[in-house]
Design an enzyme around this catalytic site. Sequence first.
Site, mmCIF file in Angstrom:
data_model
loop_
_atom_site.group_PDB
_atom_site.id
_atom_site.type_symbol
_atom_site.label_atom_id
_atom_site.label_comp_id
_atom_site.label_asym_id
_atom_site.label_seq_id
_atom_site.Cartn_x
_atom_site.Cartn_y
_atom_site.Cartn_z
ATOM 1 N N CYS A 35 0.821 -1.219 0.000
ATOM 2 C CA CYS A 35 0.000 0.000 0.000
ATOM 3 C C CYS A 35 0.852 1.265 0.000
ATOM 4 O O CYS A 35 0.349 2.357 -0.272
ATOM 5 C CB CYS A 35 -0.959 0.012 1.191
ATOM 6 S SG CYS A 35 -0.124 0.140 2.774
ATOM 7 N N ASP A 37 2.195 2.737 2.552
ATOM 8 C CA ASP A 37 2.101 3.540 3.766
ATOM 9 C C ASP A 37 3.366 3.397 4.623
ATOM 10 O O ASP A 37 3.990 2.336 4.644
ATOM 11 C CB ASP A 37 0.880 3.111 4.581
ATOM 12 C CG ASP A 37 -0.416 3.507 3.883
ATOM 13 O OD1 ASP A 37 -0.327 4.147 2.819
ATOM 14 O OD2 ASP A 37 -1.495 3.202 4.404
ATOM 15 N N CYS A 60 -3.039 5.484 5.528
ATOM 16 C CA CYS A 60 -4.500 5.475 5.555
ATOM 17 C C CYS A 60 -5.027 5.780 6.958
ATOM 18 O O CYS A 60 -4.276 5.808 7.924
ATOM 19 C CB CYS A 60 -4.992 4.110 5.098
ATOM 20 S SG CYS A 60 -4.709 2.845 6.340
ATOM 21 N N CYS A 104 -2.669 -2.699 8.638
ATOM 22 C CA CYS A 104 -2.355 -1.355 9.143
ATOM 23 C C CYS A 104 -1.939 -1.434 10.615
ATOM 24 O O CYS A 104 -1.037 -0.711 11.056
ATOM 25 C CB CYS A 104 -3.551 -0.432 8.984
ATOM 26 S SG CYS A 104 -4.382 -0.574 7.389
#
Length: 143
Positions: A35, A37, A60, A104
Amino acid sequence: MALYSEKVMDHFRNPRNVGVIEDADGVGEVGNAVCGDIMKIYLKIEDGIVSDVKFETFGCGSAIASSSMATELIKGKPLSEVLQLTNKAVTEALDGLPAHKIHCSVLAEEAIRAAVKDYYDRQGIAYDPKAFPDCGSCEGCHG
Ligand code: FES
């Protein structure tokens, strides 16, 4: 049912412990290659206890909420307890995350472990490398 819990929304909208500790004793930065991140954790350690913690997350909403909750969970805790923190505990404290957002919370666990490892390295404190199996070896690590 809403996709995100009230707690996730609260920590996303009002993240705790955002920022930088200039004279941090340990810094951990990890990223997720998929992603993109990135999460960075700064620790201030006094007598083996996390006296302060800050984070910067470029990612995110779930990553921001996970960082915020994770920093709240480790503040004031001894490093032995900090190293027990799992992404599952972070997710539970947030009253859950959608399945595709669990990674995450993994970033938060990894960033904290990387920061503790950095602290040990700086201080020349011996540790069992098995306690940090992924640090620096995963594809997504920017540390
Ligand atoms: Fe990758 Fe949230 S989508 S950390």
